[in-house]
Design a protein around this motif. Structure first.
Motif: not given
Length: 376
Positions: A22-27
Motif C-alpha cells: 500500500t502507498v502510505v505516503d507520496v513525496h
C-alpha cells in the motif's frame, strides 16, 4: 486498498493468504495517491497498481518475499534515479513510501467485514497503522455503515477509541487521509501514524432548473461520480426521460426541496433556472447551508440584479462571497455540453482549492496533497 476491494474481498472469503502493498505516503509528483494498493496471493497472482507501471516489478518481488517469509511488514521507498532512468524508479520525479504486509484472512475477520461493506457500496473507513510499534504495524480497525460500528482492535484500550474517532472524522469528510494519535504518556504513550482508507457514499450534485444545460451537467456529474438530483417546479419539463443520467428527478419548488433534503460539505448546488422567483429563495437558503459549492448561471447583468435582490432579502456580504456567479470557468463555452465541462471544472478546482489556471503557467508539483481546510 479500495482500488482492489472486490478481489481482496473474494480472497478473504476464500481464506486465501496474500501480501498487500500500500502507498502510505507520496513525496513530490506521483501518478497514484496514498491508499492505492497491489496484492499478490500465494500462487503469484497479482492485482492492482501503485505507480502506473514503473515500480510494479520491484513491488511484486517484495510482496513475494513478505508472503514467503511470513515475517513482519516491510517499508520501502521508490523514487526516480537520475543516474539510470531505466532502473527501478518513478520517471515522474516523485517518491512513494510503500508498506508491504502479509494478510491471513482467518486471523483478521474484521477485514473481510469491512471489504464486504465496501463491495456493497456502503460507507466504511479502515484505519491502517503505518508507523509505530512493530507489533502494531499493518493492523487495522474499521468503522462501518451509517451507524459507524467499530470492528477490530489495536490495543483493546484508549488507542482503539482514538483511532475510531479519526476514522469517523475522515468518513464524514469523505476522503482517505493520514492521521496521528498518541505520544501522551498519561494516555497513549505509543505514537501511531494511521492511513485511513475511506469509502464514502457518493457526493451529491443538486441541479436546479430542468433545462438543456442541466441535462449536460447531469451527464458530466455522473461521470465524476456524483449522485445527481434534478429539481424543477414544472412537471412538463422535469421528467426522467429528459434526464437519463440523473439518479432522481424531483418536481417541486427548488427552495422547498432544498429545505427537506440532506446536504453536507461535499454537496454541490448548481442553479440554472434564470428565474428570480426560483433563484432568490433558493440561493438565500443555499448560502446559509454547509454545502461545498454554490453556483448560479446567468449573464453579468443577471448576476448584478441577483446580488441586489439577495442583499434585499438579507443575505450578508460574507454569504455572497460563497456564490460562484456567473457559474463556471472561462473556457469560451457555448453549447450545453461545453458549459457543463466549464461548470464541472470549476467544481473540481473549488473542491481541491486549486487555481483553475493552465498547468503550463504554473510551477511546482502537478499533484498536490490535500490542503489545509480543503473541502471535499
Amino acid at each position: 486498498m479500495l482500488n482492489i476491494a472486490d478481489t481482496l474481498h473474494l480472497w478473504c472469503c476464500q481464506a486465501r493468504p496474500f501480501a498487500l502493498a500500500t502507498v502510505v505516503d507520496v513525496h513530490g509528483s506521483a501518478p497514484l495517491p496514498p491508499g492505492t494498493s497491489v496484492a499478490v496471493d500465494e500462487d503469484g497472482n497479482a492485482v492492482g497498481s501503485i505507480s502506473g507501471g514503473c515500480v510494479e516489478g520491484a513491488v511484486y518481488d517484495l510482496c513475494r518475499q513478505v508472503l514467503g517469509d511470513r515475517g513482519t511488514p516491510q517499508r520501502a521507498r521508490f523514487g526516480y534515479s537520475d543516474n539510470d532512468a531505466f532502473a527501478v524508479g518513478l520517471t515522474c520525479g516523485g517518491e512513494l513510501d510503500v508498506l508491504v504486509q502479509r494478510i491471513d484472512p482467518p486471523a483478521q475477520p474484521h477485514l473481510a467485514a469491512a471489504l464486504a461493506e465496501i463491495v456493497q457500496g456502503r460507507p466504511a473507513a479502515m484505519a491502517q497503522v503505518v508507523d509505530g510499534p512493530d507489533d502494531l504495524i499493518g493492523h487495522t480497525l474499521s468503522v462501518l455503515g451509517e451507524n459507524q460500528i467499530t470492528y477490530g482492535s489495536l490495543d483493546g484500550g484508549p488507542a482503539d477509541q482514538a483511532v475510531a474517532d479519526q476514522a469517523r472524522a475522515l468518513l464524514r469528510a469523505g476522503r482517505t487521509g493520514r492521521a496521528t494519535i498518541g505520544g501522551d504518556a498519561d494516555w497513549c504513550p505509543e505514537r501511531l501514524s494511521l492511513l485511513v482508507h475511506v469509502h464514502a457514499s457518493r457526493p451529491r450534485l443538486l441541479v436546479f432548473g430542468a433545462v438543456d444545460f442541466a441535462a449536460a451537467l447531469s451527464q458530466a456529474g455522473a461521470f465524476l461520480g456524483y449522485r445527481i438530483t434534478v429539481c424543477d417546479a414544472r412537471p412538463v419539463f422535469a421528467t426522467a426521460t429528459r434526464f437519463p443520467h440523473a439518479d432522481e428527478v424531483v418536481v417541486d419548488w427548488p427552495h422547498r426541496y432544498l429545505q427537506r433534503t440532506t446536504v453536507d460539505a461535499r454537496t454541490a448546488v448548481c442553479v440554472l433556472t434564470h428565474d428570480a422567483k426560483f433563484d432568490i429563495p433558493l440561493l438565500r437558503l443555499a448560502l446559509d447551508l454547509p454545502v461545498g459549492y454554490i453556483g448560479a448561471m446567468g449573464s453579468r447583468r443577471t448576476h448584478d440584479e441577483r446580488l441586489r435582490l439577495l442583499r434585499g432579502a438579507g443575505v450578508s456580504e460574507e454569504q455572497l462571497g460563497r456564490l460562484r456567479s456567473p457559474i463556471g470557468l472561462d473556457l469560451g463555452a457555448r453549447t450545453p455540453q461545453e458549459t457543463a465541462v466549464s461548470i464541472a471544472a470549476e467544481i473540481i478546482a473549488h473542491t481541491n482549492l486549486a487555481t483553475g489556471r493552465p498547468l503550463s503557467q504554473l510551477t511546482g508539483p502537478i499533484h498536490w496533497p490535500p490542503r489545509q481546510g480543503q473541502p471535499v
